[in-house]
Design an enzyme around this catalytic site. Structure first.
Site, PDB file in Angstrom:
ATOM      1  N   PHE A 159       0.840  -1.208   0.000  1.00 22.70           N
ATOM      2  CA  PHE A 159       0.000   0.000   0.000  1.00 22.70           C
ATOM      3  C   PHE A 159       0.866   1.244   0.000  1.00 22.70           C
ATOM      4  CE2 PHE A 159      -3.748   2.398   1.912  1.00 22.70           C
ATOM      5  CZ  PHE A 159      -4.574   2.188   0.818  1.00 22.70           C
ATOM      6  N   GLY A 160       1.750   1.305  -1.010  1.00 21.55           N
ATOM      7  CA  GLY A 160       2.561   2.513  -1.218  1.00 21.55           C
ATOM      8  C   GLY A 160       1.791   3.447  -2.130  1.00 21.55           C
ATOM      9  N   ARG A 161       2.541   4.248  -2.841  1.00 17.67           N
ATOM     10  CA  ARG A 161       1.904   5.260  -3.695  1.00 17.67           C
ATOM     11  C   ARG A 161       0.943   4.645  -4.701  1.00 17.67           C
ATOM     12  NH1 ARG A 161       7.886   7.056  -3.784  1.00 17.67           N
ATOM     13  NH2 ARG A 161       7.881   4.856  -4.272  1.00 17.67           N
ATOM     14  N   ALA A 242       3.140  -5.353 -10.628  1.00 19.65           N
ATOM     15  CA  ALA A 242       4.305  -5.046  -9.790  1.00 19.65           C
ATOM     16  C   ALA A 242       5.573  -5.636 -10.425  1.00 19.65           C
ATOM     17  CB  ALA A 242       4.070  -5.567  -8.388  1.00 19.65           C
ATOM     18  N   ARG A 243       5.917  -6.849 -10.040  1.00 14.34           N
ATOM     19  CA  ARG A 243       7.037  -7.558 -10.659  1.00 14.34           C
ATOM     20  C   ARG A 243       6.638  -9.024 -10.768  1.00 14.34           C
ATOM     21  NH1 ARG A 243       8.557  -3.400 -12.117  1.00 14.34           N
ATOM     22  NH2 ARG A 243      10.562  -2.356 -11.843  1.00 14.34           N
ATOM     23  N   GLU A 272      10.485 -12.580 -17.414  1.00 10.81           N
ATOM     24  CA  GLU A 272      10.291 -11.586 -18.448  1.00 10.81           C
ATOM     25  C   GLU A 272      11.519 -11.442 -19.339  1.00 10.81           C
ATOM     26  OE1 GLU A 272       7.945  -8.369 -16.640  1.00 10.81           O
ATOM     27  OE2 GLU A 272       9.127  -7.051 -17.907  1.00 10.81           O
ATOM     28  N   HIS A 290       4.348  -5.624 -19.983  1.00 10.04           N
ATOM     29  CA  HIS A 290       4.931  -4.644 -19.056  1.00 10.04           C
ATOM     30  C   HIS A 290       4.695  -3.196 -19.525  1.00 10.04           C
ATOM     31  CE1 HIS A 290       8.150  -4.290 -15.681  1.00 10.04           C
ATOM     32  NE2 HIS A 290       7.302  -3.276 -15.645  1.00 10.04           N
ATOM     33  N   GLY A 292       2.770  -0.939 -17.725  1.00  5.80           N
ATOM     34  CA  GLY A 292       2.192  -0.175 -16.609  1.00  5.80           C
ATOM     35  C   GLY A 292       2.381   1.333 -16.701  1.00  5.80           C
TER      36      GLY A 292
HETATM   37  C1  GLV Z   1       8.253  -0.316 -14.036  1.00  6.16           C
HETATM   38  O1  GLV Z   1       7.994  -1.458 -13.900  1.00  6.16           O
HETATM   39  C2  GLV Z   1       8.832   0.508 -13.046  1.00  6.16           C
HETATM   40  O2  GLV Z   1       9.306  -0.001 -12.007  1.00  6.16           O
HETATM   41  O3  GLV Z   1       8.859   1.724 -13.252  1.00  6.16           O
HETATM   42  C1  GLV Z   2       5.453   0.887  -5.481  1.00  6.12           C
HETATM   43  O1  GLV Z   2       5.925   0.689  -6.572  1.00  6.12           O
HETATM   44  C2  GLV Z   2       4.854   2.130  -5.061  1.00  6.12           C
HETATM   45  O2  GLV Z   2       5.375   3.201  -5.413  1.00  6.12           O
HETATM   46  O3  GLV Z   2       3.831   2.038  -4.402  1.00  6.12           O
END
Ligand code: GLV
Ligand code: GLV
Length: 339
Positions: A159-161, A242-243, A272, A290, A292
């Protein structure tokens, strides 16, 4: 090292034109022009003598690379928020700064997580493939039924950004939001998002949708495996932006095939860019390469932030997005080359 007084930097892939222009205003830029990832031997060869390197998540930055770079390397500016491809401890030990690109991609990645969630729940990619197949069809009450998003429970793991940005979107869908994290979020974040913290196992049991937003670390590798998938609802959808290695991909393929969960949507993969062949066969897996943070606006902003990290470091200022602040007080200083 510098040439005509200008620092030389390495950029391991072409970035947005405006970013390259900004870099060239200040530095001698050595950019890899090939297709795909810069081959390892070439990275090791071309990093030599550079004052900075802008690297991608497809580049492994480890002791060998730092040694090849030599004592003039002052910053590794990773063009990603994640930095599991960089040996940060080694960089810190060598007094090399590490930068990343947080914040600028938060909303974009949250959009992607939500798009994937909807695509998997509402069978959008499967429907698209079906229409393209040219098979005859007529509207039917039982055709390609998915599951509602609205008023369901979304479990956010990490629960980060980005996790928090996903939670804000879920409010618009009148979802109940749960989260699993090592520490509670600030109370104003809990209030604003309406998210409730619970242990991972309980979150998995309660959620209709599970979206992963943890960084890849030894503790999160295979965090979702057969045991965790077994705990989820048979109607559940798993989303991973995420990863890849956070999920045991073989266990996920088995779960999707056996109906242990309803569907999954993956933006990232365990090996990947290789994708487990079993996953490619499954209609209830939505698979995206990938993407995102892949919007025009965000890729420009990521490049500009990576550039600012380099500009600051080479100017003796603290980079705006510094991963290893421990390295800052005694960061390497400029090594003066020929005037
Ligand atoms: C992408 O996967 C990033 O970490 O920015
Ligand atoms: C994780 O990548 C985040 O920034 O919440």
């Amino acid at each position: 090292m510098s040439e005509g007084g200008r620092d030389q930097i390495l950029v391991t892939r072409q970035l947005s034109g405006a970013v390259m222009t900004r870099l060239r205003e200040h530095f001698e830029v050595d950019v890899y022009e090939g297709r795909g990832a810069m081959p390892r031997e070439e990275l090791v060869r071309r990093v030599a003598g550079k004052a900075a390197a802008i690297t991608l998540l497809t580049d492994r930055v480890d002791r060998e690379v730092l040694e090849a770079a030599g004592p003039g390397l002052r910053i590794v500016a990773n063009y990603a928020v994640g930095y599991d491809n960089v040996d940060v401890a080694c960089c810190t030990e060598q007094r090399v700064l590490v930068g990343n690109t947080p914040d600028v991609l938060t909303e974009t990645t949250a959009d992607m997580a939500f798009a994937l969630l909807a695509a998997a729940a509402r069978r959008i990619c499967e429907g698209d493939r079906f229409v393209r197949s040219g098979e005859t069809w007529i509207w039917d009450p039982g055709m390609m039924l998915g599951w509602d998003l609205h008023h369901k429970t979304l479990g956010i793991v990490g629960f980060g950004r980005i996790g928090q940005a996903v939670a804000r979107r879920a409010r618009g869908f009148a979802m109940r939001v749960l989260y699993a994290a090592n520490a509670p979020a600030p109370s104003e974040v809990e209030r604003e998002t309406g998210a409730e913290r619970m242990p991972l196992d309980e979150l998995l049991e309660e959620s209709d949708f599970v979206s992963l937003h943890v960084p890849l670390t030894p503790a999160t590798r295979h965090m979702i495996g057969a045991r965790e998938l077994e705990r989820m609802k048979r109607t559940a959808v798993l989303v991973n932006t995420a990863r890849g290695p956070v999920v045991d991909e073989q266990a996920l393929a088995d779960a999707l095939r056996d109906g242990t969960i309803f569907a999954a949507a993956l933006d990232v993969f365990e090996r990947e860019p290789k994708v487990l062949p079993a996953l490619r066969e499954l209609p209830n897996a939505v698979l995206v390469p990938h993407l995102g943070s892949a919007t025009v606006e965000t890729r420009l902003a990521m490049g500009m932030l990576a550039a600012e990290n380099v500009l600051a470091a080479l100017d003796g200022r603290r980079p705006p997005a510094l991963v290893n602040p421990q390295a800052w007080p005694n960061a390497r200083a400029r090594r003066n080359a020929a005037p």
